[in-house]
Motif scaffolding. Structure first.
Motif, PDB file in Angstrom:
ATOM      1  N   ILE A 181       6.562   4.427 -13.323  1.00 20.21           N
ATOM      2  CA  ILE A 181       6.209   3.712 -12.160  1.00 20.21           C
ATOM      3  C   ILE A 181       4.918   3.757 -11.961  1.00 20.21           C
ATOM      4  O   ILE A 181       4.218   3.250 -11.060  1.00 20.21           O
ATOM      5  CB  ILE A 181       7.113   4.366 -10.773  1.00 20.21           C
ATOM      6  N   ASN A 182       4.026   3.841 -13.075  1.00 19.38           N
ATOM      7  CA  ASN A 182       2.539   3.737 -12.855  1.00 19.38           C
ATOM      8  C   ASN A 182       2.044   2.839 -14.177  1.00 19.38           C
ATOM      9  O   ASN A 182       2.347   3.491 -15.289  1.00 19.38           O
ATOM     10  CB  ASN A 182       1.980   5.076 -12.679  1.00 19.38           C
ATOM     11  N   GLY A 183       1.844   1.874 -13.990  1.00 21.59           N
ATOM     12  CA  GLY A 183       1.349   0.814 -15.200  1.00 21.59           C
ATOM     13  C   GLY A 183       0.275   1.589 -15.954  1.00 21.59           C
ATOM     14  O   GLY A 183       0.258   1.386 -17.189  1.00 21.59           O
ATOM     15  N   THR A 184      -0.759   1.684 -15.351  1.00 21.96           N
ATOM     16  CA  THR A 184      -2.128   2.229 -15.798  1.00 21.96           C
ATOM     17  C   THR A 184      -1.877   3.261 -17.057  1.00 21.96           C
ATOM     18  O   THR A 184      -2.395   3.306 -18.135  1.00 21.96           O
ATOM     19  CB  THR A 184      -3.137   2.957 -14.850  1.00 21.96           C
ATOM     20  N   THR A 185      -0.988   4.489 -16.226  1.00 25.00           N
ATOM     21  CA  THR A 185      -0.634   5.633 -17.414  1.00 25.00           C
ATOM     22  C   THR A 185       0.083   4.948 -18.601  1.00 25.00           C
ATOM     23  O   THR A 185       0.195   5.362 -19.813  1.00 25.00           O
ATOM     24  CB  THR A 185      -0.310   6.691 -16.567  1.00 25.00           C
ATOM     25  N   HIS A 205       3.214   8.827  -5.084  1.00 29.28           N
ATOM     26  CA  HIS A 205       3.500   7.909  -3.799  1.00 29.28           C
ATOM     27  C   HIS A 205       4.732   7.130  -4.131  1.00 29.28           C
ATOM     28  O   HIS A 205       5.622   6.830  -2.717  1.00 29.28           O
ATOM     29  CB  HIS A 205       2.348   6.788  -3.481  1.00 29.28           C
ATOM     30  N   LYS A 206       4.879   6.423  -5.038  1.00 29.33           N
ATOM     31  CA  LYS A 206       5.968   5.305  -5.119  1.00 29.33           C
ATOM     32  C   LYS A 206       7.067   6.231  -5.136  1.00 29.33           C
ATOM     33  O   LYS A 206       8.218   6.010  -4.631  1.00 29.33           O
ATOM     34  CB  LYS A 206       5.772   4.628  -6.564  1.00 29.33           C
ATOM     35  N   LEU A 207       7.369   7.600  -5.771  1.00 29.60           N
ATOM     36  CA  LEU A 207       8.355   8.193  -5.951  1.00 29.60           C
ATOM     37  C   LEU A 207       8.984   8.710  -4.656  1.00 29.60           C
ATOM     38  O   LEU A 207      10.050   8.809  -4.291  1.00 29.60           O
ATOM     39  CB  LEU A 207       8.246   9.569  -6.923  1.00 29.60           C
ATOM     40  N   PHE A 211      -6.145   8.823  -9.268  1.00 32.33           N
ATOM     41  CA  PHE A 211      -4.614   8.371  -8.409  1.00 32.33           C
ATOM     42  C   PHE A 211      -3.666   8.179  -9.681  1.00 32.33           C
ATOM     43  O   PHE A 211      -2.677   8.488  -9.667  1.00 32.33           O
ATOM     44  CB  PHE A 211      -4.716   7.378  -7.530  1.00 32.33           C
ATOM     45  N   ASP A 212      -4.052   7.256 -10.478  1.00 28.85           N
ATOM     46  CA  ASP A 212      -3.257   6.786 -11.507  1.00 28.85           C
ATOM     47  C   ASP A 212      -3.029   8.024 -12.582  1.00 28.85           C
ATOM     48  O   ASP A 212      -1.945   8.589 -12.926  1.00 28.85           O
ATOM     49  CB  ASP A 212      -3.862   5.691 -12.482  1.00 28.85           C
ATOM     50  N   ILE A 213      -4.274   8.631 -13.176  1.00 25.51           N
ATOM     51  CA  ILE A 213      -4.017   9.441 -14.408  1.00 25.51           C
ATOM     52  C   ILE A 213      -3.683  10.748 -13.944  1.00 25.51           C
ATOM     53  O   ILE A 213      -2.925  11.882 -14.750  1.00 25.51           O
ATOM     54  CB  ILE A 213      -5.075   9.630 -15.037  1.00 25.51           C
ATOM     55  N   GLY A 242      -7.281  -4.808 -14.340  1.00 23.80           N
ATOM     56  CA  GLY A 242      -7.104  -4.383 -13.086  1.00 23.80           C
ATOM     57  C   GLY A 242      -5.684  -3.914 -12.616  1.00 23.80           C
ATOM     58  O   GLY A 242      -5.266  -4.068 -11.646  1.00 23.80           O
ATOM     59  N   TYR A 243      -5.345  -3.083 -13.475  1.00 23.27           N
ATOM     60  CA  TYR A 243      -4.231  -2.133 -13.297  1.00 23.27           C
ATOM     61  C   TYR A 243      -4.410  -0.903 -12.388  1.00 23.27           C
ATOM     62  O   TYR A 243      -3.622  -0.406 -11.839  1.00 23.27           O
ATOM     63  CB  TYR A 243      -3.332  -1.796 -14.741  1.00 23.27           C
ATOM     64  N   ALA A 244      -5.646  -0.419 -12.639  1.00 21.16           N
ATOM     65  CA  ALA A 244      -6.042   0.924 -11.932  1.00 21.16           C
ATOM     66  C   ALA A 244      -6.193   1.116 -10.528  1.00 21.16           C
ATOM     67  O   ALA A 244      -6.804  -0.195  -9.976  1.00 21.16           O
ATOM     68  CB  ALA A 244      -6.954   1.455 -12.767  1.00 21.16           C
ATOM     69  N   GLU A 245      -6.040   1.854 -10.094  1.00 22.15           N
ATOM     70  CA  GLU A 245      -6.235   2.098  -8.397  1.00 22.15           C
ATOM     71  C   GLU A 245      -7.879   2.102  -8.548  1.00 22.15           C
ATOM     72  O   GLU A 245      -8.467   2.501  -9.359  1.00 22.15           O
ATOM     73  CB  GLU A 245      -5.872   3.210  -7.932  1.00 22.15           C
ATOM     74  N   ALA A 246      -8.309   1.681  -7.071  1.00 17.77           N
ATOM     75  CA  ALA A 246      -9.769   1.928  -6.903  1.00 17.77           C
ATOM     76  C   ALA A 246     -10.268   3.314  -7.628  1.00 17.77           C
ATOM     77  O   ALA A 246     -11.450   3.406  -8.091  1.00 17.77           O
ATOM     78  CB  ALA A 246     -10.026   1.906  -5.400  1.00 17.77           C
ATOM     79  N   ALA A 257       6.759  -5.787 -14.966  1.00 16.18           N
ATOM     80  CA  ALA A 257       5.511  -5.415 -14.691  1.00 16.18           C
ATOM     81  C   ALA A 257       5.155  -4.674 -13.416  1.00 16.18           C
ATOM     82  O   ALA A 257       5.787  -4.578 -12.340  1.00 16.18           O
ATOM     83  CB  ALA A 257       4.603  -6.988 -14.650  1.00 16.18           C
ATOM     84  N   GLY A 258       4.449  -3.581 -13.668  1.00 16.28           N
ATOM     85  CA  GLY A 258       4.130  -2.669 -12.791  1.00 16.28           C
ATOM     86  C   GLY A 258       2.978  -2.779 -11.815  1.00 16.28           C
ATOM     87  O   GLY A 258       2.458  -2.033 -11.011  1.00 16.28           O
ATOM     88  N   ALA A 259       1.983  -3.768 -12.301  1.00 19.95           N
ATOM     89  CA  ALA A 259       0.598  -4.007 -11.954  1.00 19.95           C
ATOM     90  C   ALA A 259       0.338  -5.568 -12.052  1.00 19.95           C
ATOM     91  O   ALA A 259       0.855  -6.216 -13.011  1.00 19.95           O
ATOM     92  CB  ALA A 259      -0.280  -3.117 -12.216  1.00 19.95           C
ATOM     93  N   ASN A 316       0.832  -1.225  -0.072  1.00 21.24           N
ATOM     94  CA  ASN A 316      -0.192  -0.050  -0.134  1.00 21.24           C
ATOM     95  C   ASN A 316       0.802   1.084   0.187  1.00 21.24           C
ATOM     96  O   ASN A 316       1.257   1.858   0.996  1.00 21.24           O
ATOM     97  CB  ASN A 316      -0.901  -0.099   1.203  1.00 21.24           C
ATOM     98  N   LYS A 317       1.199   1.622  -1.323  1.00 21.31           N
ATOM     99  CA  LYS A 317       2.066   3.077  -1.422  1.00 21.31           C
ATOM    100  C   LYS A 317       1.342   4.234  -0.717  1.00 21.31           C
ATOM    101  O   LYS A 317       2.173   4.986  -0.465  1.00 21.31           O
ATOM    102  CB  LYS A 317       2.602   3.083  -2.716  1.00 21.31           C
ATOM    103  N   ALA A 318       0.125   4.298  -1.070  1.00 21.42           N
ATOM    104  CA  ALA A 318      -0.500   5.396  -0.694  1.00 21.42           C
ATOM    105  C   ALA A 318      -0.486   5.557   0.960  1.00 21.42           C
ATOM    106  O   ALA A 318      -0.084   6.839   1.587  1.00 21.42           O
ATOM    107  CB  ALA A 318      -2.053   5.451  -0.930  1.00 21.42           C
TER     108      ALA A 318
HETATM  109  N1  HSE Z   1      -2.338   1.451 -10.328  1.00 20.55           N
HETATM  110  C1  HSE Z   1      -1.101   0.940 -10.243  1.00 20.55           C
HETATM  111  C2  HSE Z   1      -0.628   1.203 -11.313  1.00 20.55           C
HETATM  112  C3  HSE Z   1      -0.936  -0.312  -9.545  1.00 20.55           C
HETATM  113  O1  HSE Z   1      -1.060   1.353 -12.532  1.00 20.55           O
HETATM  114  O2  HSE Z   1       0.717   0.868 -11.537  1.00 20.55           O
HETATM  115  C4  HSE Z   1       0.380  -1.013  -9.254  1.00 20.55           C
HETATM  116  O3  HSE Z   1       0.896  -0.118  -8.127  1.00 20.55           O
END
Ligand code: HSE
Length: 453
Positions: free
Chosen positions: A176-180, A222-224, A213-215, A205-209, A317-319, A122-124
């Protein structure tokens, strides 16, 4: 006085034997939790060999107990109350994979207060409440491990903490964000529009709830902040990260960047400068021939520039469910080896616990030096010189100027690549450009990152 760290270790004979099963309580059994269970069961013999003991899931807290029972089957206790997991006498380590920052903070602090180690993806939670959580863990003498919080399948926390332990790290930069990255790749390769690409990322299933937060770049920030803490030994400074997502990015700039030989990636950059550290997440141009530009889909990559090892790059893989499980279980193996032995044996996570001694200032946006891309809409192609003259007046070094390829319905656009310049100087120059009568619309700007040694 120098003290041999080996002297501070407990003598071997005083350490408890590690033959007892490590008992895991898990909070949340969604994408990551179910993957973790699956991999723990599938690879149990190898995992036990590496951990020196068996690792067993004993209790799970879930909102939907029937669904949870369908995943873990019999033999694992279920509860709807995460606090039961945090306080359970038969649990050695709590795996928090529920996400969120409110209740998750309470569960993790409760687990620590009960003397449990914590593993979280949980990076957040860590970016926002990390200082409090790590301080509590230190007081209790328990570990908080979080490899799954950053670029899941890439062991980047371990690389920074252990593999590069000899080095002074100069910068860390990555996707460091797979969704974007998935969205940018789909938009570029398949011409998908933003909303359709985001919907696909969510379905996979890549995106956050909350996908904002992703876009909006928040997840990457958070990760940085975790990467920077480990790289530079500075405290977690999430609130100071300069964050820009991809929602305002125009397809026209993706195409113009291509014309100049660049690709646009959402990068997280933490760079040490003489007067402080740059911490920023923003869409940036990367040379199309650079390895970073070849990182597509939901893949992540992190480059580290350090003084002895030089330039290193990590890709994966990032997610994903089992991809995150891989990191969570690696942390469990670490905890299994660490549990019951002197914590001084463990290479610390710099920037957390007591090691956040490096009070590097985070540079304000105006002080960050990078090269830039500008797209300047003009009234006529002949006005290219008005643009370069204005930039020269404003002391912005110009490296390359071109006209954008003609497109139906779009007026002439001057494309400029600058040399390194302070963001504050560039902002003033853009302001000056915007006031010129030759300029026919909003000037677009993006950073250019060469990511060189
Ligand atoms: N939503 C995040 C991403 C999941 O797209 O990278 C993995 O942290």
């Amino acid at each position: 006085m120098y003290r041999d760290p080996v002297e501070s270790l407990e003598p071997l004979h005083s350490r408890p034997a590690l033959n007892r099963t490590l008992r895991v309580g898990m909070i949340g059994i969604g994408t990551v939790g179910s993957g973790t269970f699956r991999v723990l069961v599938r690879n149990q013999a190898d995992i036990a060999a590496r951990a020196g003991r068996a690792i067993e899931l004993v209790i799970v807290a879930a909102r939907n107990l029937a669904r949870a029972a369908g995943i873990v089957g019999e033999g694992v206790a279920l509860t709807a109350d995460p606090m039961q997991v945090a306080a359970h006498p038969d649990v050695d380590v709590v795996v928090e994979v529920a996400g969120g920052t409110g209740p998750a903070r309470d569960w993790v602090l409760a687990a620590i207060a009960h003397g449990k180690h914590v593993v979280t993806a949980n990076k957040a939670l860590l970016a926002v409440h990390g200082a409090e959580i790590f301080a509590a863990a230190r007081k209790q003498g328990v570990a908080v491990a979080y490899e799954g919080a950053v670029a899941v399948s890439i062991p980047i926390v371990k690389a920074l903490r252990e593999g590069l332990a000899a080095n002074r790290i100069e910068w860390v930069a990555g996707i460091i964000n797979g969704t974007t990255n998935f969205i940018l790749s789909k938009m570029r390769d398949e011409g998908l529009d933003f909303a359709a690409a985001l919907a696909q990322a969510q379905a996979l299933g890549y995106a956050e709830a909350d996908p904002s937060f992703d876009i909006e770049g928040i997840d990457a920030a958070h990760k940085l902040s975790l990467l920077a803490a480990n790289a530079f030994g500075m405290p977690l400074r999430f609130a100071d990260v300069q964050v820009e997502g991809i929602t305002a990015l125009q397809g026209l700039d993706v195409a113009c960047a291509e014309q100049l030989g660049y690709r646009i990636k959402l990068l997280g950059v933490a760079r040490r400068q003489a007067s402080g550290v740059e911490l920023r997440v923003q869409p940036a141009l990367v040379p199309a021939t650079h390895l970073m530009a070849q990182v597509n889909g939901s893949m992540n990559a992190v480059m580290v520039k350090s003084d002895a090892a030089g330039l290193t790059m990590y890709y994966g893989a990032g997610a994903g469910s089992e991809q995150t499980a891989s990191a969570v279980i690696a942390d469990l193996v670490d905890v299994a080896r660490l549990d019951g032995v002197n914590a001084a044996q463990h290479v610390p996570h710099l920037g957390v616990h007591e090691h956040a001694t490096n009070a590097l200032a985070v540079l304000p946006r105006a002080a960050v030096h990078t090269s830039h891309y500008l797209r300047v809409p003009v009234r006529a192609v002949s006005q290219i010189q008005a643009v370069t003259a204005c930039l020269a007046e404003q002391k912005v070094p110009v490296r390359q100027v071109a006209l954008a390829a003609e497109r139906p319905g779009i007026g002439p656009q001057v494309l400029v690549l600058t040399g390194p310049v302070a963001q504050g100087t560039l902002d003033l120059a853009v302001h000056a450009l915007q006031a010129r009568s030759e300029v026919a619309g909003v000037v677009a700007t993006l950073c250019v990152e060469l990511l060189e040694g």
